[in-house]
Motif scaffolding. Structure first.
Motif, PDB file in Angstrom:
ATOM      1  N   ARG A 114      47.633  73.308  71.680  1.00  0.00           N
ATOM      2  CA  ARG A 114      48.128  72.169  71.364  1.00  0.00           C
ATOM      3  C   ARG A 114      48.738  72.031  70.061  1.00  0.00           C
ATOM      4  O   ARG A 114      48.489  73.044  69.105  1.00  0.00           O
ATOM      5  CB  ARG A 114      46.966  71.123  71.388  1.00  0.00           C
ATOM      6  N   LEU A 115      49.857  71.283  70.062  1.00  0.00           N
ATOM      7  CA  LEU A 115      50.769  71.275  68.840  1.00  0.00           C
ATOM      8  C   LEU A 115      49.838  70.510  67.714  1.00  0.00           C
ATOM      9  O   LEU A 115      49.073  69.655  67.959  1.00  0.00           O
ATOM     10  CB  LEU A 115      51.949  70.617  68.881  1.00  0.00           C
ATOM     11  N   TYR A 116      50.045  71.072  66.536  1.00  0.00           N
ATOM     12  CA  TYR A 116      49.564  70.307  65.429  1.00  0.00           C
ATOM     13  C   TYR A 116      49.558  68.834  65.279  1.00  0.00           C
ATOM     14  O   TYR A 116      50.831  68.288  65.605  1.00  0.00           O
ATOM     15  CB  TYR A 116      50.048  70.886  64.133  1.00  0.00           C
ATOM     16  N   GLU A 117      48.683  68.078  64.840  1.00  0.00           N
ATOM     17  CA  GLU A 117      48.664  66.753  64.571  1.00  0.00           C
ATOM     18  C   GLU A 117      48.259  66.147  63.407  1.00  0.00           C
ATOM     19  O   GLU A 117      47.854  67.111  62.506  1.00  0.00           O
ATOM     20  CB  GLU A 117      47.920  66.013  65.913  1.00  0.00           C
ATOM     21  N   GLY A 118      48.468  65.080  62.797  1.00  0.00           N
ATOM     22  CA  GLY A 118      47.899  64.461  61.835  1.00  0.00           C
ATOM     23  C   GLY A 118      48.385  64.952  60.585  1.00  0.00           C
ATOM     24  O   GLY A 118      49.526  65.432  60.337  1.00  0.00           O
ATOM     25  N   GLU A 119      47.573  65.326  59.573  1.00  0.00           N
ATOM     26  CA  GLU A 119      47.845  66.075  58.242  1.00  0.00           C
ATOM     27  C   GLU A 119      48.483  67.235  58.347  1.00  0.00           C
ATOM     28  O   GLU A 119      49.170  67.381  57.407  1.00  0.00           O
ATOM     29  CB  GLU A 119      46.502  65.976  57.413  1.00  0.00           C
ATOM     30  N   MET A 140      60.614  79.768  73.533  1.00  0.00           N
ATOM     31  CA  MET A 140      59.721  80.087  72.504  1.00  0.00           C
ATOM     32  C   MET A 140      58.684  80.911  72.691  1.00  0.00           C
ATOM     33  O   MET A 140      57.729  80.648  73.701  1.00  0.00           O
ATOM     34  CB  MET A 140      59.203  78.687  71.735  1.00  0.00           C
ATOM     35  N   LEU A 141      58.500  81.805  71.827  1.00  0.00           N
ATOM     36  CA  LEU A 141      57.106  82.633  72.061  1.00  0.00           C
ATOM     37  C   LEU A 141      56.290  82.457  70.883  1.00  0.00           C
ATOM     38  O   LEU A 141      55.122  82.226  71.051  1.00  0.00           O
ATOM     39  CB  LEU A 141      57.767  84.201  71.938  1.00  0.00           C
ATOM     40  N   ALA A 142      56.870  82.363  69.640  1.00  0.00           N
ATOM     41  CA  ALA A 142      56.022  81.941  68.391  1.00  0.00           C
ATOM     42  C   ALA A 142      56.632  81.044  67.549  1.00  0.00           C
ATOM     43  O   ALA A 142      57.801  81.378  67.074  1.00  0.00           O
ATOM     44  CB  ALA A 142      55.626  83.411  67.511  1.00  0.00           C
ATOM     45  N   GLY A 143      56.237  80.061  67.184  1.00  0.00           N
ATOM     46  CA  GLY A 143      56.865  79.015  66.463  1.00  0.00           C
ATOM     47  C   GLY A 143      56.980  77.394  67.031  1.00  0.00           C
ATOM     48  O   GLY A 143      57.854  76.911  66.439  1.00  0.00           O
ATOM     49  N   HIS A 144      56.239  77.262  67.910  1.00  0.00           N
ATOM     50  CA  HIS A 144      56.239  75.725  68.449  1.00  0.00           C
ATOM     51  C   HIS A 144      55.925  74.842  67.525  1.00  0.00           C
ATOM     52  O   HIS A 144      56.742  73.925  67.491  1.00  0.00           O
ATOM     53  CB  HIS A 144      55.185  75.883  69.618  1.00  0.00           C
ATOM     54  N   ASN A 145      55.190  75.120  66.586  1.00  0.00           N
ATOM     55  CA  ASN A 145      54.843  74.065  65.478  1.00  0.00           C
ATOM     56  C   ASN A 145      55.883  73.877  64.503  1.00  0.00           C
ATOM     57  O   ASN A 145      56.131  72.859  63.953  1.00  0.00           O
ATOM     58  CB  ASN A 145      53.310  74.491  64.892  1.00  0.00           C
ATOM     59  N   ARG A 146      56.448  75.055  64.308  1.00  0.00           N
ATOM     60  CA  ARG A 146      57.445  75.246  63.248  1.00  0.00           C
ATOM     61  C   ARG A 146      58.497  74.404  63.722  1.00  0.00           C
ATOM     62  O   ARG A 146      59.217  73.672  62.891  1.00  0.00           O
ATOM     63  CB  ARG A 146      57.732  76.436  62.877  1.00  0.00           C
ATOM     64  N   GLU A 182      51.749  66.516  59.166  1.00  0.00           N
ATOM     65  CA  GLU A 182      52.590  66.031  57.901  1.00  0.00           C
ATOM     66  C   GLU A 182      53.083  67.046  57.083  1.00  0.00           C
ATOM     67  O   GLU A 182      54.045  67.253  56.349  1.00  0.00           O
ATOM     68  CB  GLU A 182      51.839  65.012  57.636  1.00  0.00           C
ATOM     69  N   ASP A 183      51.928  67.847  56.366  1.00  0.00           N
ATOM     70  CA  ASP A 183      52.097  68.928  55.403  1.00  0.00           C
ATOM     71  C   ASP A 183      53.244  69.943  55.802  1.00  0.00           C
ATOM     72  O   ASP A 183      54.043  70.129  54.958  1.00  0.00           O
ATOM     73  CB  ASP A 183      50.708  69.813  55.269  1.00  0.00           C
ATOM     74  N   MET A 184      53.157  70.388  56.993  1.00  0.00           N
ATOM     75  CA  MET A 184      54.190  71.194  57.617  1.00  0.00           C
ATOM     76  C   MET A 184      55.685  70.651  57.517  1.00  0.00           C
ATOM     77  O   MET A 184      56.604  71.255  57.249  1.00  0.00           O
ATOM     78  CB  MET A 184      53.892  71.739  58.804  1.00  0.00           C
ATOM     79  N   VAL A 185      55.877  69.514  57.856  1.00  0.00           N
ATOM     80  CA  VAL A 185      57.083  68.633  57.836  1.00  0.00           C
ATOM     81  C   VAL A 185      57.850  68.712  56.352  1.00  0.00           C
ATOM     82  O   VAL A 185      58.715  68.861  56.184  1.00  0.00           O
ATOM     83  CB  VAL A 185      56.968  67.424  58.309  1.00  0.00           C
ATOM     84  N   GLU A 186      56.514  68.129  55.541  1.00  0.00           N
ATOM     85  CA  GLU A 186      57.109  68.147  54.139  1.00  0.00           C
ATOM     86  C   GLU A 186      57.393  69.333  53.734  1.00  0.00           C
ATOM     87  O   GLU A 186      58.466  69.293  52.753  1.00  0.00           O
ATOM     88  CB  GLU A 186      55.749  67.559  53.122  1.00  0.00           C
ATOM     89  N   ARG A 239      50.401  72.141  50.650  1.00  0.00           N
ATOM     90  CA  ARG A 239      50.440  73.418  51.511  1.00  0.00           C
ATOM     91  C   ARG A 239      51.769  74.049  51.599  1.00  0.00           C
ATOM     92  O   ARG A 239      52.657  73.573  52.080  1.00  0.00           O
ATOM     93  CB  ARG A 239      49.667  73.523  52.636  1.00  0.00           C
ATOM     94  N   LYS A 240      51.958  75.216  50.915  1.00  0.00           N
ATOM     95  CA  LYS A 240      53.217  76.152  50.903  1.00  0.00           C
ATOM     96  C   LYS A 240      53.100  76.680  52.232  1.00  0.00           C
ATOM     97  O   LYS A 240      52.629  78.142  51.993  1.00  0.00           O
ATOM     98  CB  LYS A 240      53.339  76.997  49.781  1.00  0.00           C
ATOM     99  N   VAL A 241      53.471  76.216  53.179  1.00  0.00           N
ATOM    100  CA  VAL A 241      52.982  76.935  54.567  1.00  0.00           C
ATOM    101  C   VAL A 241      53.371  78.136  54.703  1.00  0.00           C
ATOM    102  O   VAL A 241      52.491  79.075  55.335  1.00  0.00           O
ATOM    103  CB  VAL A 241      53.648  75.907  55.915  1.00  0.00           C
ATOM    104  N   PHE A 242      54.810  78.397  54.421  1.00  0.00           N
ATOM    105  CA  PHE A 242      55.069  79.811  54.438  1.00  0.00           C
ATOM    106  C   PHE A 242      55.292  80.672  53.201  1.00  0.00           C
ATOM    107  O   PHE A 242      56.327  81.654  53.361  1.00  0.00           O
ATOM    108  CB  PHE A 242      56.099  80.107  55.678  1.00  0.00           C
TER     109      PHE A 242
END
Length: 324
Positions: free
Chosen positions: A50-55, A84-90, A58-62, A8-11
Protein backbone atom coordinates in the motif's frame (compact mmCIF):
# COMPACT_ATOMS: atom_id res chain seq x y z
CA UNK A 1 1.25 17.44 9.43
CA UNK A 2 1.79 18.88 12.91
CA UNK A 3 3.50 22.26 12.88
CA UNK A 4 5.89 21.36 15.68
CA UNK A 5 6.75 17.92 14.32
CA UNK A 6 10.41 17.52 13.32
CA UNK A 7 10.89 17.47 9.58
CA UNK A 8 11.99 14.11 8.33
CA UNK A 9 14.82 14.42 5.83
CA UNK A 10 13.52 11.42 3.98
CA UNK A 11 16.55 10.73 1.88
CA UNK A 12 19.17 13.07 3.43
CA UNK A 13 21.40 10.17 4.45
CA UNK A 14 21.20 8.91 0.91
CA UNK A 15 22.39 12.27 -0.44
CA UNK A 16 25.38 12.36 1.93
CA UNK A 17 26.43 8.83 1.17
CA UNK A 18 25.97 9.13 -2.58
CA UNK A 19 28.83 11.62 -2.52
CA UNK A 20 30.99 9.86 0.06
CA UNK A 21 30.48 6.10 -0.01
CA UNK A 22 32.50 4.28 -2.68
CA UNK A 23 30.08 1.36 -2.74
CA UNK A 24 27.30 3.75 -3.64
CA UNK A 25 29.37 5.50 -6.28
CA UNK A 26 30.13 2.16 -7.89
CA UNK A 27 26.48 1.15 -7.78
CA UNK A 28 25.41 4.41 -9.38
CA UNK A 29 28.19 4.25 -11.96
CA UNK A 30 27.02 0.91 -13.29
CA UNK A 31 23.45 2.13 -13.70
CA UNK A 32 22.00 4.58 -16.17
CA UNK A 33 20.27 7.48 -14.43
CA UNK A 34 17.81 9.56 -16.43
CA UNK A 35 15.20 12.23 -15.77
CA UNK A 36 11.91 10.62 -16.74
CA UNK A 37 8.38 12.05 -16.99
CA UNK A 38 6.32 10.70 -14.11
CA UNK A 39 3.43 10.02 -16.46
CA UNK A 40 5.60 7.60 -18.45
CA UNK A 41 6.21 5.37 -15.41
CA UNK A 42 3.53 2.78 -14.60
CA UNK A 43 3.22 1.07 -11.20
CA UNK A 44 4.62 -2.45 -11.00
CA UNK A 45 1.97 -4.81 -12.34
CA UNK A 46 1.95 -6.97 -9.20
CA UNK A 47 2.84 -4.39 -6.55
CA UNK A 48 1.77 -5.85 -3.19
CA UNK A 49 2.36 -2.82 -0.94
CA UNK A 50 0.00 0.00 0.00
CA UNK A 51 1.16 3.55 -0.68
CA UNK A 52 1.95 5.87 2.23
CA UNK A 53 -0.92 7.95 3.57
CA UNK A 54 -1.45 10.64 6.15
CA UNK A 55 1.45 12.25 7.97
CA UNK A 56 4.08 9.98 6.44
CA UNK A 57 3.00 10.98 2.94
CA UNK A 58 2.79 14.65 3.93
CA UNK A 59 6.34 14.53 5.30
CA UNK A 60 7.63 13.01 2.06
CA UNK A 61 5.83 15.60 -0.08
CA UNK A 62 7.29 18.44 2.03
CA UNK A 63 10.79 16.95 1.86
CA UNK A 64 10.59 16.64 -1.92
CA UNK A 65 9.35 20.20 -2.27
CA UNK A 66 12.30 21.41 -0.18
CA UNK A 67 15.08 19.11 -1.38
CA UNK A 68 13.82 17.38 -4.50
CA UNK A 69 14.19 13.62 -4.95
CA UNK A 70 17.61 12.83 -3.56
CA UNK A 71 17.56 9.11 -4.30
CA UNK A 72 16.56 7.91 -7.77
CA UNK A 73 13.68 5.53 -8.26
CA UNK A 74 14.36 2.26 -10.08
CA UNK A 75 12.41 1.39 -13.22
CA UNK A 76 12.60 -1.16 -15.98
CA UNK A 77 12.01 -0.60 -19.67
CA UNK A 78 8.72 -1.78 -21.12
CA UNK A 79 7.18 -1.44 -24.55
CA UNK A 80 5.42 1.90 -24.11
CA UNK A 81 7.46 3.46 -21.35
CA UNK A 82 8.70 2.28 -17.98
CA UNK A 83 7.50 0.15 -15.07
CA UNK A 84 8.29 1.13 -11.48
CA UNK A 85 10.29 -1.34 -9.44
CA UNK A 86 11.30 0.79 -6.46
CA UNK A 87 9.99 4.24 -5.68
CA UNK A 88 6.20 4.09 -5.88
CA UNK A 89 5.89 6.36 -2.84
CA UNK A 90 8.54 8.77 -4.08
CA UNK A 91 6.78 9.09 -7.43
CA UNK A 92 3.41 9.58 -5.75
CA UNK A 93 4.81 12.26 -3.43
CA UNK A 94 6.64 13.95 -6.31
CA UNK A 95 3.39 14.10 -8.28
CA UNK A 96 1.64 15.70 -5.30
CA UNK A 97 4.55 18.13 -4.93
CA UNK A 98 4.02 19.26 -8.53
CA UNK A 99 7.06 17.63 -10.14
CA UNK A 100 6.78 16.50 -13.75
CA UNK A 101 10.04 14.54 -13.92
CA UNK A 102 11.98 12.39 -11.48
CA UNK A 103 15.48 10.85 -11.51
CA UNK A 104 15.41 7.15 -12.29
CA UNK A 105 17.82 4.25 -12.59
CA UNK A 106 16.77 2.44 -15.74
CA UNK A 107 17.03 -1.33 -15.92
CA UNK A 108 16.64 -3.36 -19.07
CA UNK A 109 16.32 -7.08 -19.68
CA UNK A 110 15.32 -8.05 -16.13
CA UNK A 111 13.52 -11.34 -15.60
CA UNK A 112 10.23 -11.34 -13.68
CA UNK A 113 12.01 -12.95 -10.71
CA UNK A 114 14.74 -10.29 -10.61
CA UNK A 115 12.22 -7.47 -11.01
CA UNK A 116 10.21 -8.82 -8.08
CA UNK A 117 13.34 -8.89 -5.90
CA UNK A 118 13.71 -5.13 -6.36
CA UNK A 119 10.03 -4.56 -5.54
CA UNK A 120 10.08 -6.63 -2.35
CA UNK A 121 13.53 -5.94 -0.95
CA UNK A 122 13.48 -2.15 -1.34
CA UNK A 123 10.25 -2.03 0.63
CA UNK A 124 11.83 -4.12 3.39
CA UNK A 125 14.70 -1.62 3.56
CA UNK A 126 12.18 1.17 4.10
CA UNK A 127 9.62 -0.56 6.35
CA UNK A 128 9.61 -2.92 9.30
CA UNK A 129 8.22 -6.38 8.61
CA UNK A 130 6.05 -6.04 11.73
CA UNK A 131 4.40 -2.93 10.24
CA UNK A 132 3.26 -4.73 7.10
CA UNK A 133 -0.33 -5.76 6.46
CA UNK A 134 -1.06 -9.51 6.25
CA UNK A 135 -1.15 -9.49 2.43
CA UNK A 136 2.15 -7.59 2.35
CA UNK A 137 3.76 -10.09 4.72
CA UNK A 138 2.50 -12.85 2.44
CA UNK A 139 4.19 -11.27 -0.57
CA UNK A 140 7.47 -10.84 1.31
CA UNK A 141 7.52 -14.41 2.63
CA UNK A 142 6.58 -15.88 -0.74
CA UNK A 143 9.32 -13.95 -2.51
CA UNK A 144 11.84 -15.04 0.09
CA UNK A 145 10.84 -18.69 -0.11
CA UNK A 146 9.64 -19.44 -3.63
CA UNK A 147 10.20 -16.79 -6.23
CA UNK A 148 13.98 -16.52 -6.38
CA UNK A 149 15.51 -19.31 -8.45
CA UNK A 150 19.11 -18.11 -8.30
CA UNK A 151 20.45 -17.24 -4.85
CA UNK A 152 23.65 -15.87 -6.35
CA UNK A 153 21.77 -13.44 -8.57
CA UNK A 154 19.60 -12.47 -5.63
CA UNK A 155 22.72 -11.64 -3.63
CA UNK A 156 23.98 -9.33 -6.37
CA UNK A 157 20.69 -7.44 -6.45
CA UNK A 158 20.55 -7.11 -2.66
CA UNK A 159 24.09 -5.77 -2.53
CA UNK A 160 23.13 -3.12 -5.08
CA UNK A 161 19.99 -2.24 -3.12
CA UNK A 162 22.05 -1.94 0.07
CA UNK A 163 24.32 0.53 -1.68
CA UNK A 164 21.59 2.59 -3.30
CA UNK A 165 18.96 2.53 -0.56
CA UNK A 166 20.04 1.18 2.81
CA UNK A 167 23.54 2.71 2.61
CA UNK A 168 24.70 0.43 5.40
CA UNK A 169 27.88 -0.69 3.70
CA UNK A 170 26.66 -4.28 3.78
CA UNK A 171 24.57 -6.40 1.49
CA UNK A 172 21.77 -6.63 4.08
CA UNK A 173 19.01 -9.17 4.60
CA UNK A 174 21.35 -12.15 5.17
CA UNK A 175 22.23 -12.35 1.50
CA UNK A 176 25.11 -14.77 2.07
CA UNK A 177 22.85 -17.44 3.59
CA UNK A 178 21.19 -20.13 1.55
CA UNK A 179 17.50 -20.08 0.69
CA UNK A 180 15.62 -20.68 3.94
CA UNK A 181 13.04 -23.29 4.68
CA UNK A 182 9.78 -22.20 6.24
CA UNK A 183 11.12 -22.90 9.72
CA UNK A 184 14.23 -20.88 8.90
CA UNK A 185 12.11 -17.96 7.75
CA UNK A 186 10.10 -18.34 10.93
CA UNK A 187 13.26 -17.91 12.98
CA UNK A 188 14.06 -14.72 11.08
CA UNK A 189 10.62 -13.18 11.48
CA UNK A 190 9.62 -14.62 14.84
CA UNK A 191 6.90 -16.83 13.37
CA UNK A 192 6.30 -20.58 13.41
CA UNK A 193 6.88 -22.57 10.26
CA UNK A 194 3.17 -23.34 10.19
CA UNK A 195 2.28 -19.66 10.37
CA UNK A 196 4.77 -18.93 7.58
CA UNK A 197 2.97 -21.49 5.42
CA UNK A 198 -0.41 -19.94 6.20
CA UNK A 199 0.76 -16.46 5.28
CA UNK A 200 2.28 -17.71 2.04
CA UNK A 201 -1.14 -19.09 1.07
CA UNK A 202 -2.53 -15.54 1.24
CA UNK A 203 -0.43 -14.61 -1.75
CA UNK A 204 -2.66 -16.87 -3.86
CA UNK A 205 -5.83 -14.92 -3.04
CA UNK A 206 -7.57 -12.55 -5.43
CA UNK A 207 -7.06 -8.84 -4.57
CA UNK A 208 -10.54 -8.53 -3.05
CA UNK A 209 -9.86 -11.28 -0.54
CA UNK A 210 -6.39 -9.92 0.26
CA UNK A 211 -7.98 -6.56 1.09
CA UNK A 212 -10.59 -8.29 3.26
CA UNK A 213 -7.86 -10.07 5.26
CA UNK A 214 -6.00 -6.78 5.72
CA UNK A 215 -9.11 -5.09 7.14
CA UNK A 216 -10.05 -8.07 9.31
CA UNK A 217 -13.29 -8.74 7.38
CA UNK A 218 -12.01 -12.17 6.33
CA UNK A 219 -10.53 -14.46 9.02
CA UNK A 220 -7.06 -15.78 8.26
CA UNK A 221 -8.14 -19.41 8.60
CA UNK A 222 -10.97 -18.84 6.09
CA UNK A 223 -8.61 -17.05 3.73
CA UNK A 224 -6.22 -20.00 3.75
CA UNK A 225 -9.02 -22.37 2.70
CA UNK A 226 -10.16 -20.01 -0.07
CA UNK A 227 -6.60 -19.78 -1.38
CA UNK A 228 -6.85 -23.36 -2.64
CA UNK A 229 -9.57 -22.37 -5.11
CA UNK A 230 -8.94 -21.07 -8.61
CA UNK A 231 -9.13 -17.33 -9.24
CA UNK A 232 -12.40 -17.84 -11.12
CA UNK A 233 -13.96 -19.69 -8.18
CA UNK A 234 -12.70 -17.09 -5.71
CA UNK A 235 -14.25 -14.32 -7.80
CA UNK A 236 -17.54 -16.20 -7.98
CA UNK A 237 -17.62 -16.63 -4.20
CA UNK A 238 -16.73 -12.98 -3.66
CA UNK A 239 -19.51 -11.80 -5.99
CA UNK A 240 -21.98 -14.12 -4.28
CA UNK A 241 -21.06 -12.97 -0.77
CA UNK A 242 -21.49 -9.36 -1.87
CA UNK A 243 -24.84 -10.08 -3.49
CA UNK A 244 -26.09 -11.97 -0.42
CA UNK A 245 -24.73 -9.38 1.99
CA UNK A 246 -22.91 -12.06 3.97
CA UNK A 247 -19.38 -12.29 5.28
CA UNK A 248 -17.49 -15.51 4.61
CA UNK A 249 -17.15 -17.61 7.75
CA UNK A 250 -14.45 -20.19 8.44
CA UNK A 251 -16.96 -23.06 8.20
CA UNK A 252 -18.17 -21.89 4.81
CA UNK A 253 -14.62 -21.45 3.49
CA UNK A 254 -13.76 -24.99 4.57
CA UNK A 255 -16.81 -26.22 2.68
CA UNK A 256 -15.80 -24.31 -0.43
CA UNK A 257 -12.33 -25.85 -0.27
CA UNK A 258 -13.87 -29.33 -0.36
CA UNK A 259 -15.78 -28.30 -3.50
CA UNK A 260 -12.68 -26.99 -5.27
CA UNK A 261 -13.14 -27.35 -9.03
CA UNK A 262 -16.90 -27.90 -8.67
CA UNK A 263 -18.12 -24.55 -7.34
CA UNK A 264 -21.11 -23.05 -9.17
CA UNK A 265 -23.26 -20.00 -8.65
CA UNK A 266 -26.02 -22.23 -7.31
CA UNK A 267 -24.04 -24.08 -4.63
CA UNK A 268 -22.25 -20.85 -3.64
CA UNK A 269 -25.60 -19.16 -3.03
CA UNK A 270 -26.82 -22.19 -1.10
CA UNK A 271 -23.79 -22.07 1.19
CA UNK A 272 -24.53 -18.47 2.14
CA UNK A 273 -28.25 -19.09 2.68
CA UNK A 274 -27.90 -22.12 4.91
CA UNK A 275 -27.36 -20.07 8.05
CA UNK A 276 -29.48 -17.02 8.94
CA UNK A 277 -27.93 -13.66 9.49
CA UNK A 278 -27.01 -13.14 13.11
CA UNK A 279 -27.27 -9.77 14.75
CA UNK A 280 -24.48 -9.42 17.25
CA UNK A 281 -24.09 -6.48 19.59
CA UNK A 282 -20.64 -4.99 19.13
CA UNK A 283 -18.72 -2.35 21.07
CA UNK A 284 -15.75 -0.66 19.43
CA UNK A 285 -12.53 -0.38 21.43
CA UNK A 286 -9.74 1.77 20.02
CA UNK A 287 -6.07 0.86 20.39
CA UNK A 288 -3.15 2.99 19.31
CA UNK A 289 -1.34 1.74 16.22
CA UNK A 290 1.81 1.25 18.32
CA UNK A 291 -0.03 -0.91 20.88
CA UNK A 292 -1.68 -2.98 18.15
CA UNK A 293 1.64 -3.60 16.40
CA UNK A 294 3.34 -4.51 19.68
CA UNK A 295 0.85 -7.17 20.71
CA UNK A 296 -1.08 -8.20 17.61
CA UNK A 297 1.26 -7.86 14.60
CA UNK A 298 1.29 -11.63 14.15
CA UNK A 299 -2.26 -12.36 15.32
CA UNK A 300 -5.14 -13.07 12.95
CA UNK A 301 -7.79 -10.34 13.16
CA UNK A 302 -10.45 -12.90 14.10
CA UNK A 303 -8.35 -14.00 17.10
CA UNK A 304 -7.83 -10.50 18.55
CA UNK A 305 -11.16 -10.32 20.50
CA UNK A 306 -10.43 -13.65 22.20
CA UNK A 307 -6.95 -12.54 23.24
CA UNK A 308 -8.34 -9.30 24.65
CA UNK A 309 -11.06 -11.17 26.54
CA UNK A 310 -8.53 -13.49 28.19
CA UNK A 311 -6.28 -10.56 29.09
CA UNK A 312 -9.22 -8.70 30.65
CA UNK A 313 -10.29 -11.78 32.62
CA UNK A 314 -6.79 -12.09 34.07
CA UNK A 315 -6.60 -8.37 34.81
CA UNK A 316 -9.87 -8.25 36.75
CA UNK A 317 -9.13 -11.52 38.52
CA UNK A 318 -5.80 -10.16 39.77
CA UNK A 319 -7.39 -6.86 40.77
CA UNK A 320 -10.06 -8.70 42.76
CA UNK A 321 -7.42 -10.82 44.51
CA UNK A 322 -5.42 -7.72 45.41
CA UNK A 323 -8.48 -5.99 46.87
CA UNK A 324 -9.34 -9.09 48.94
Amino acid sequence: MKANAPKRKVFQDALDLLTEDMAVEEAVAQNKIMMLPIEKIKPFHDHPFRLYEGERLEDMVESIREHGILNPVIVRVEKNGYEMLAGHNRANAARLAGLKEIPAIVKDGLSEEDAYVYVIEINLVQRSFADLLPSEKAAVLTERYEKISSQGKRNDILCEIAALEDMSGTCGHDVHKSQRSRDGLGDEYGMTGRNIARYMRLDKLIPEFKAAVDTGALPLVAAVDLSYLSDEEQKLIHRTSEAEGRKIQAKQAAGFRKLAGKITKENAEEAFRQEPKKQKAMVSVKLSAETFRRYFSDTAAADVPGVLEKALEQYFRERTENVS
